[in-house]
Every structure is written in structure tokens, then in C-alpha cells.
Design a protein around this motif. Structure first.
Motif, PDB file in Angstrom:
ATOM      1  N   ALA A 191    -150.997 -71.657 -64.221  1.00 55.28           N
ATOM      2  CA  ALA A 191    -151.225 -73.104 -64.307  1.00 55.28           C
ATOM      3  C   ALA A 191    -150.182 -73.854 -63.477  1.00 55.28           C
ATOM      4  CB  ALA A 191    -151.168 -73.563 -65.766  1.00 55.28           C
ATOM      5  N   PHE A 192    -148.939 -73.386 -63.513  1.00 54.87           N
ATOM      6  CA  PHE A 192    -147.886 -74.009 -62.710  1.00 54.87           C
ATOM      7  C   PHE A 192    -148.245 -73.946 -61.220  1.00 54.87           C
ATOM      8  CE2 PHE A 192    -144.024 -73.822 -60.166  1.00 54.87           C
ATOM      9  CZ  PHE A 192    -143.304 -74.915 -60.632  1.00 54.87           C
ATOM     10  N   ASN A 193    -148.718 -72.788 -60.769  1.00 55.49           N
ATOM     11  CA  ASN A 193    -149.095 -72.635 -59.358  1.00 55.49           C
ATOM     12  C   ASN A 193    -150.264 -73.552 -58.985  1.00 55.49           C
ATOM     13  OD1 ASN A 193    -147.109 -70.717 -58.914  1.00 55.49           O
ATOM     14  ND2 ASN A 193    -148.458 -68.984 -59.357  1.00 55.49           N
ATOM     15  N   ILE A 194    -151.190 -73.734 -59.918  1.00 53.94           N
ATOM     16  CA  ILE A 194    -152.328 -74.626 -59.656  1.00 53.94           C
ATOM     17  C   ILE A 194    -151.842 -76.065 -59.471  1.00 53.94           C
ATOM     18  CG2 ILE A 194    -154.365 -75.708 -60.702  1.00 53.94           C
ATOM     19  CD1 ILE A 194    -155.046 -72.975 -59.698  1.00 53.94           C
ATOM     20  N   PHE A 195    -151.065 -76.570 -60.430  1.00 57.46           N
ATOM     21  CA  PHE A 195    -150.622 -77.960 -60.366  1.00 57.46           C
ATOM     22  C   PHE A 195    -149.588 -78.182 -59.259  1.00 57.46           C
ATOM     23  CE2 PHE A 195    -152.299 -78.133 -64.763  1.00 57.46           C
ATOM     24  CZ  PHE A 195    -153.124 -79.228 -64.594  1.00 57.46           C
ATOM     25  N   ASN A 196    -148.956 -77.112 -58.799  1.00 54.53           N
ATOM     26  CA  ASN A 196    -148.001 -77.231 -57.707  1.00 54.53           C
ATOM     27  C   ASN A 196    -148.690 -77.565 -56.384  1.00 54.53           C
ATOM     28  OD1 ASN A 196    -145.193 -77.188 -57.285  1.00 54.53           O
ATOM     29  ND2 ASN A 196    -145.319 -75.237 -56.237  1.00 54.53           N
ATOM     30  N   GLN A 197    -150.019 -77.408 -56.348  1.00 52.66           N
ATOM     31  CA  GLN A 197    -150.774 -77.720 -55.137  1.00 52.66           C
ATOM     32  C   GLN A 197    -151.189 -79.197 -55.068  1.00 52.66           C
ATOM     33  OE1 GLN A 197    -153.899 -74.718 -54.141  1.00 52.66           O
ATOM     34  NE2 GLN A 197    -153.265 -73.731 -56.039  1.00 52.66           N
ATOM     35  N   TYR A 198    -150.975 -79.921 -56.164  1.00 49.76           N
ATOM     36  CA  TYR A 198    -151.419 -81.319 -56.213  1.00 49.76           C
ATOM     37  C   TYR A 198    -150.576 -82.165 -55.261  1.00 49.76           C
ATOM     38  CZ  TYR A 198    -153.189 -85.665 -58.189  1.00 49.76           C
ATOM     39  OH  TYR A 198    -153.786 -86.888 -58.365  1.00 49.76           O
ATOM     40  N   ASN A 199    -151.231 -83.004 -54.437  1.00 44.00           N
ATOM     41  CA  ASN A 199    -150.520 -83.769 -53.398  1.00 44.00           C
ATOM     42  C   ASN A 199    -150.401 -85.261 -53.690  1.00 44.00           C
ATOM     43  OD1 ASN A 199    -153.120 -84.653 -53.008  1.00 44.00           O
ATOM     44  ND2 ASN A 199    -153.415 -83.620 -51.045  1.00 44.00           N
ATOM     45  N   PHE A 200    -150.759 -85.683 -54.906  1.00 39.01           N
ATOM     46  CA  PHE A 200    -150.593 -87.069 -55.347  1.00 39.01           C
ATOM     47  C   PHE A 200    -151.423 -88.082 -54.543  1.00 39.01           C
ATOM     48  CE2 PHE A 200    -146.510 -84.903 -56.209  1.00 39.01           C
ATOM     49  CZ  PHE A 200    -146.605 -84.872 -57.583  1.00 39.01           C
ATOM     50  N   THR A 201    -152.443 -87.609 -53.866  1.00 40.95           N
ATOM     51  CA  THR A 201    -153.320 -88.549 -53.157  1.00 40.95           C
ATOM     52  C   THR A 201    -154.483 -88.976 -54.042  1.00 40.95           C
ATOM     53  OG1 THR A 201    -154.634 -86.741 -52.217  1.00 40.95           O
ATOM     54  CG2 THR A 201    -152.770 -87.543 -50.917  1.00 40.95           C
ATOM     55  N   SER A 202    -154.625 -88.355 -55.213  1.00 40.98           N
ATOM     56  CA  SER A 202    -155.696 -88.712 -56.133  1.00 40.98           C
ATOM     57  C   SER A 202    -155.217 -89.853 -57.036  1.00 40.98           C
ATOM     58  CB  SER A 202    -156.110 -87.476 -56.947  1.00 40.98           C
ATOM     59  OG  SER A 202    -157.277 -87.740 -57.683  1.00 40.98           O
ATOM     60  N   THR A 203    -155.890 -90.051 -58.155  1.00 38.32           N
ATOM     61  CA  THR A 203    -155.596 -91.202 -59.014  1.00 38.32           C
ATOM     62  C   THR A 203    -154.594 -90.876 -60.122  1.00 38.32           C
ATOM     63  OG1 THR A 203    -157.506 -90.671 -60.411  1.00 38.32           O
ATOM     64  CG2 THR A 203    -157.843 -92.226 -58.590  1.00 38.32           C
ATOM     65  N   TRP A 204    -154.181 -89.642 -60.263  1.00 42.32           N
ATOM     66  CA  TRP A 204    -153.226 -89.307 -61.307  1.00 42.32           C
ATOM     67  C   TRP A 204    -151.855 -89.867 -60.966  1.00 42.32           C
ATOM     68  CZ3 TRP A 204    -154.476 -83.360 -61.644  1.00 42.32           C
ATOM     69  CH2 TRP A 204    -155.748 -83.196 -62.213  1.00 42.32           C
ATOM     70  N   GLU A 205    -151.130 -90.263 -62.000  1.00 46.24           N
ATOM     71  CA  GLU A 205    -149.774 -90.741 -61.789  1.00 46.24           C
ATOM     72  C   GLU A 205    -148.848 -89.551 -61.539  1.00 46.24           C
ATOM     73  OE1 GLU A 205    -148.069 -93.592 -64.394  1.00 46.24           O
ATOM     74  OE2 GLU A 205    -149.996 -94.512 -64.855  1.00 46.24           O
ATOM     75  N   GLU A 206    -147.945 -89.723 -60.601  1.00 44.13           N
ATOM     76  CA  GLU A 206    -147.028 -88.639 -60.224  1.00 44.13           C
ATOM     77  C   GLU A 206    -146.197 -88.170 -61.414  1.00 44.13           C
ATOM     78  OE1 GLU A 206    -143.425 -87.754 -57.005  1.00 44.13           O
ATOM     79  OE2 GLU A 206    -144.603 -89.584 -56.885  1.00 44.13           O
ATOM     80  N   LYS A 207    -145.793 -89.109 -62.276  1.00 41.02           N
ATOM     81  CA  LYS A 207    -144.926 -88.743 -63.401  1.00 41.02           C
ATOM     82  C   LYS A 207    -145.621 -87.771 -64.352  1.00 41.02           C
ATOM     83  CE  LYS A 207    -146.141 -92.624 -66.450  1.00 41.02           C
ATOM     84  NZ  LYS A 207    -145.634 -93.761 -67.240  1.00 41.02           N
TER      85      LYS A 207
END
Length: 208
Positions: free
Chosen positions: A94-110
Motif C-alpha cells: 500500500a505504501f508503494n501504491i500511494f508513493n506514486q501519487y503526484n498530487f495533481t488530483s483532488t486529494w489534499e496533499e496532507k
């Protein structure tokens, strides 16, 4: 002047927070593994839920069945190490999956950062507990008190393989969808489902 004071105050609170965080980690007891895993997994579930108010209707047509391997811990008496290794594999994947997130979507970075930090904390904790148990088993084996024979001996290897295939399907889905917003929403819901399912097995540790 007030700006400088505000900065100092913020830094001071950050130092205090880090100190409490490190102290909490150092005080973790592997004998309370089931309590700890249950608590932090529910925290992760709340974080995953808070990342999005509701599942986007436009993403419904893209939903996919990832085939969560629910039989992994269904044998009669899973041992403590089996469950630790299963959770370790879930957390690291799961850590490896979320480590790919680039913050260009609508989720808050925090929120994503909190998930990453929480998963990393659990990986360190489980590594500590696995090392402690390994040392205990080695000591017992040397004294001839434990031949390390138990019914679930081969379960961790099989569990890890099935879990890796499961998360590989999730990873391929993200790549195929080019890490779109809908793809991430679907993965968020799926990993939340995975956490929710396996948290039930922390109760087994309390009966061992």
C-alpha cells in the motif's frame, strides 16, 4: 517581529510533536500487537475515508474487481508471525501504491502524506516485532525447546505471493488508466476494503 515570533512558535510545536511521535514509537510493545494493529488500521481507514467526500458517480463505470485474496488467514490457527507478515506485506504494498501519487488530483496533499507516514511507521514497528520474534525463536531452537513446527509454517510465503499478485493488479490498473482521478478513487476504495477485511484478523492475536 510578530512574524518571527509566530515562526518560532510553529517550530517549537513541530519539535514537540516530533518528540512525542518518536517517544510513542519507542514505547510500542510487540506483546500488544493485536491492539496496535487494530488501532492504526482503523486510523488508516478513517484517513482513506476523509480523502474524498463521496465516490464520484462518473467513476462508477470504471470500477474493477481486484480479487482480494480473502482466504489467506482462513486456516484454523494462524500464528502470530503469520499475521505480522501478512500485515507487513499489505502495508509495504500500500505504501508503494500511494508513493506514486503526484498530487495533481483532488486529494489534499496532507491526507496522502499522513497515509504514507502512518504506513511507514507500521512497517518499522512490524520489522521490530519480526526481528524480536526471530531472535526468540533462534534462542529457543538452540535450547531444544522449540523445533519451529506449526501448522501454518508455509502460510506466510503463500500469503505474500497472493498479496503481491493482488497489489500488482491494482498497480497495473493505475498504469493502464494513466493514474487518472477515477483510477485513484477506485484504488482508494479498494485499499480501504482491504484494510477493513484484514483488520478483523487482529482479534486472532488476542486469543493466542
Amino acid at each position: 517581529m510578530s512574524t518571527k515570533s509566530d515562526m518560532i512558535r510553529k517550530c517549537w510545536w513541530f519539535v514537540c510533536f516530533v518528540g512525542l511521535f518518536i517517544t510513542g514509537n519507542l514505547c510500542l510493545d510487540c506483546n500488544l500487537l493485536n491492539v496496535h494493529l487494530s488501532r492504526v488500521t482503523w486510523q488508516n481507514l478513517r484517513l482513506l475515508s476523509s480523502m474524498s467526500n463521496r465516490f464520484p458517480a462518473e467513476c462508477l463505470r470504471e470500477k474493477k474487481a481486484f480479487e482480494l485474496p480473502q482466504e489467506i488467514l482462513s486456516h484454523n490457527r494462524p500464528v502470530k508471525r503469520d499475521i505480522m507478515e501478512v500485515f507487513y506485506e499489505i502495508y509495504i504494498q500500500a505504501f508503494n501504491i500511494f508513493n506514486q501519487y503526484n498530487f495533481t488530483s483532488t486529494w489534499e496533499e496532507k491526507h496522502v502524506k499522513q497515509i504514507q507516514i502512518g504506513l511507514d511507521e507500521q512497517l518499522q514497528y512490524l520489522e521490530q516485532c519480526l526481528e524480536e520474534e526471530e531472535k526468540e525463536n533462534e534462542d529457543m531452537h538452540e535450547m531444544g525447546e522449540n523445533k519451529m513446527k506449526y501448522s501454518g509454517a508455509m502460510v506466510p510465503q503463500l500469503s505474500n505471493l497472493e498479496l503481491r499478485r493482488y497489489f500488482h493488479r491494482i498497480d497495473n490498473f493505475l498504469k493502464d488508466k494513466k493514474y487518472s482521478h477515477c483510477a485513484w478513487e477506485i484504488v482508494r476504495v479498494e485499499i480501504r476494503r482491504c484494510f477493513y477485511y484484514f483488520v478483523k484478523f487482529t482479534e486472532l492475536l488476542g486469543r493466542k
